[in-house]
Design a protein around this motif. Structure first.
Motif, PDB file in Angstrom:
ATOM      1  N   LEU A   3       3.596   1.127   4.870  1.00 49.89           N
ATOM      2  CA  LEU A   3       3.186  -0.107   4.200  1.00 49.89           C
ATOM      3  C   LEU A   3       3.002  -1.280   5.155  1.00 49.89           C
ATOM      4  CD1 LEU A   3       5.550   0.087   1.092  1.00 49.89           C
ATOM      5  CD2 LEU A   3       3.182   0.843   1.278  1.00 49.89           C
TER       6      LEU A   3
ATOM      7  N   HIS B 170       8.845   7.914  -1.512  1.00 49.66           N
ATOM      8  CA  HIS B 170       8.223   7.206  -2.621  1.00 49.66           C
ATOM      9  C   HIS B 170       8.374   5.706  -2.410  1.00 49.66           C
ATOM     10  CE1 HIS B 170       8.820  10.894  -5.492  1.00 49.66           C
ATOM     11  NE2 HIS B 170       8.149  11.191  -4.402  1.00 49.66           N
TER      12      HIS B 170
ATOM     13  N   SER C  75       5.417   4.894  -7.110  1.00 48.23           N
ATOM     14  CA  SER C  75       4.355   5.776  -6.638  1.00 48.23           C
ATOM     15  C   SER C  75       4.958   6.752  -5.640  1.00 48.23           C
ATOM     16  CB  SER C  75       3.228   4.993  -5.962  1.00 48.23           C
ATOM     17  OG  SER C  75       2.305   5.880  -5.329  1.00 48.23           O
TER      18      SER C  75
ATOM     19  N   LYS D 180       5.781  11.525   7.174  1.00 50.51           N
ATOM     20  CA  LYS D 180       5.510  10.209   6.588  1.00 50.51           C
ATOM     21  C   LYS D 180       6.760   9.440   6.194  1.00 50.51           C
ATOM     22  CE  LYS D 180       4.780  11.683   1.770  1.00 50.51           C
ATOM     23  NZ  LYS D 180       3.946  11.530   0.568  1.00 50.51           N
TER      24      LYS D 180
ATOM     25  N   TRP E 298      -3.797   8.928   0.820  1.00 48.95           N
ATOM     26  CA  TRP E 298      -4.340   7.627   1.212  1.00 48.95           C
ATOM     27  C   TRP E 298      -4.841   6.885  -0.027  1.00 48.95           C
ATOM     28  CZ3 TRP E 298      -3.736   5.145   5.606  1.00 48.95           C
ATOM     29  CH2 TRP E 298      -3.483   5.860   6.782  1.00 48.95           C
TER      30      TRP E 298
ATOM     31  N   GLN F 106      -1.628   1.259  -4.439  1.00 47.86           N
ATOM     32  CA  GLN F 106      -0.368   0.519  -4.425  1.00 47.86           C
ATOM     33  C   GLN F 106      -0.427  -0.737  -3.558  1.00 47.86           C
ATOM     34  OE1 GLN F 106       2.520   0.884  -6.120  1.00 47.86           O
ATOM     35  NE2 GLN F 106       1.524   2.463  -7.308  1.00 47.86           N
ATOM     36  N   SER F 107      -1.479  -0.878  -2.767  1.00 43.39           N
ATOM     37  CA  SER F 107      -1.570  -2.007  -1.842  1.00 43.39           C
ATOM     38  C   SER F 107      -2.291  -3.190  -2.491  1.00 43.39           C
ATOM     39  CB  SER F 107      -2.316  -1.584  -0.570  1.00 43.39           C
ATOM     40  OG  SER F 107      -1.661  -0.515   0.075  1.00 43.39           O
TER      41      SER F 107
ATOM     42  N   LEU G 192       9.427   4.536   5.129  1.00 52.14           N
ATOM     43  CA  LEU G 192       9.659   4.890   3.729  1.00 52.14           C
ATOM     44  C   LEU G 192      11.107   5.307   3.503  1.00 52.14           C
ATOM     45  CD1 LEU G 192       6.396   6.872   2.874  1.00 52.14           C
ATOM     46  CD2 LEU G 192       6.959   4.513   2.283  1.00 52.14           C
TER      47      LEU G 192
ATOM     48  N   LEU H 170       3.192   8.041  -3.221  1.00 54.01           N
ATOM     49  CA  LEU H 170       2.434   7.889  -1.975  1.00 54.01           C
ATOM     50  C   LEU H 170       2.044   9.230  -1.364  1.00 54.01           C
ATOM     51  CD1 LEU H 170       3.840   4.891   0.098  1.00 54.01           C
ATOM     52  CD2 LEU H 170       1.837   5.007  -1.364  1.00 54.01           C
TER      53      LEU H 170
ATOM     54  N   SER I 208      -3.577   6.976  -3.030  1.00 53.57           N
ATOM     55  CA  SER I 208      -2.445   6.361  -3.737  1.00 53.57           C
ATOM     56  C   SER I 208      -1.936   5.138  -2.984  1.00 53.57           C
ATOM     57  CB  SER I 208      -1.313   7.377  -3.926  1.00 53.57           C
ATOM     58  OG  SER I 208      -0.774   7.802  -2.690  1.00 53.57           O
ATOM     59  N   LEU I 209      -2.015   5.156  -1.640  1.00 49.24           N
ATOM     60  CA  LEU I 209      -1.633   3.974  -0.870  1.00 49.24           C
ATOM     61  C   LEU I 209      -2.582   2.815  -1.168  1.00 49.24           C
ATOM     62  CD1 LEU I 209       0.068   2.545   1.274  1.00 49.24           C
ATOM     63  CD2 LEU I 209      -1.383   3.582   3.029  1.00 49.24           C
TER      64      LEU I 209
END
Length: 349
Positions: free
Chosen positions: A31, A114, A272, A25, A277, A283-284, A37, A274, A279-280
């Motif tokens: 994002l 992160h 975050s 990842k 999914w 944050q989105s 990342l 991350l 947590s994504l």
């Protein structure tokens, strides 16, 4: 001088089908902003030190991928781990390597996967702490103000009764706490002295090497023995030979929970890790129905609390879903309940 260390050796595939063992990842554009990342991590440290003082720790298999994504970083600053041995050995390796090049080095260590939404505040806090560790023999970790009773993070309990004399934003650590159950997490955030452990550490090279010699002498001995060869053509062969001898242990267990001069700087810059999914999604940017979309041609109808990640220029229409992941990559389509995303791992292997 200041040095930045980015740990990029993880092989996680939690964001499958986007992330795989061949391309974890940290190397993908989670994002949908055109930067991975790892690249975003590098970007947020711009101005803290020059590219010549940025060091990337990664698995040997990912070294060329790191170089491809961060051509600004000298290839010799990409340190190649021959095997996985957790964070303590990799931090020891880079600390000895940096100390050879710059005996007065001041170091910030960060994970590569992160996210941070307020990079201005992030840089202010990091520079603030770097000045502190340059003047003292202290180890500083960043503590994130908790916004919810999160069970997926470790916590730092701080002694808030009196700040450091040299820096009013820095406090002594009482103890580190493991990932709690929900009731314990609720208890933590009801108090004002518990922070999420972000895994971002700041120290001088001398301080962390001394700590290894005291608390992890077996690891220190390995790097003391090969220190004369670090930065020479024989370095990689010696690392390949001796790195597997290091204990498989995190820096939290090896150093942070044992050392005495440990401090925390509470911070709030939209952090975050991350890890999921879910947590994504948190944050989105979400619509009125709690949906987040990453991609240019997505339409949701009668759906809520969903995360849709489809960036391969295909039209995607989702109707009637509540709390789902929809993701496409490499000719693979994933549709999964957010509440059961832990089951994704069996399909990614």
């Amino acid at each position: 001088m200041n040095h930045v260390v980015i740990m990029a050796g993880g092989v996680g595939s939690r964001f499958w089908p986007m992330s795989t063992q061949e391309r974890p990842k940290q190397f993908i554009d989670v994002l949908g902003v055109g930067r991975s990342l790892l690249q975003l991590t590098y970007d947020r440290f711009l101005g803290i030190c020059s590219p010549e003082n940025v060091w990337i720790l990664t698995n040997k298999d990912y070294a060329d991928l790191v170089h491809e994504q961060l051509p600004e970083v000298p290839y010799g600053n990409i340190l190649k781990e021959p095997c996985r041995r957790n964070t303590a050995p990799c931090i020891a390796y880079v600390s000895w390597r940096i100390k050879n090049a710059d005996p007065e080095a001041n170091i910030v260590v960060s994970p590569s996967d992160h996210i941070v939404t307020d990079t201005t505040e992030f840089k202010r806090v990091v520079n603030h702490c770097l000045r502190y560790t340059a003047e003292t023999d202290s180890i500083v970790t960043l503590g994130m103000h908790p916004t919810r009773p999160e069970t997926g993070y470790g916590y730092i309990q701080a002694d808030m009764s009196q700040p450091s004399v040299r820096n009013k934003e820095i406090f002594r650590v009482d103890q580190f706490r493991e990932k709690p159950d929900l009731e314990t997490a609720k208890n933590y955030i009801s108090q004002n002295n518990f922070y999420w452990n972000a895994g971002i550490f700041i120290w001088s090279a001398s301080t962390i090497i001394n700590a290894f010699r005291i608390y992890e002498p077996s690891i220190a001995k390995i790097f003391d023995n090969i220190r004369p060869n670090l930065g020479t053509p024989s370095e990689q062969a010696l690392i390949d030979e001796h790195y597997p001898e290091c204990e498989n242990i995190s820096v939290d267990y090896a150093i942070m929970e044992k050392a005495e001069e440990i401090f925390v700087c509470p911070a709030d810059f939209g952090w975050s890790d991350l890890g999921t999914w879910g947590s994504l999604l948190m944050q989105s940017q979400r619509d009125l129905y709690g949906n987040a979309t990453i991609g240019s041609n997505i339409k949701l109808i009668d759906s809520k609390n969903c995360i849709v990640h489809t960036t391969e220029e295909r039209r995607v229409v989702v109707q009637g879903l509540d709390g789902y992941i929809v993701a496409e990559k490499n000719n693979t389509l994933l549709i999964c309940k957010l509440s059961e995303e832990q089951k994704i791992k069996q399909f990614s292997e």
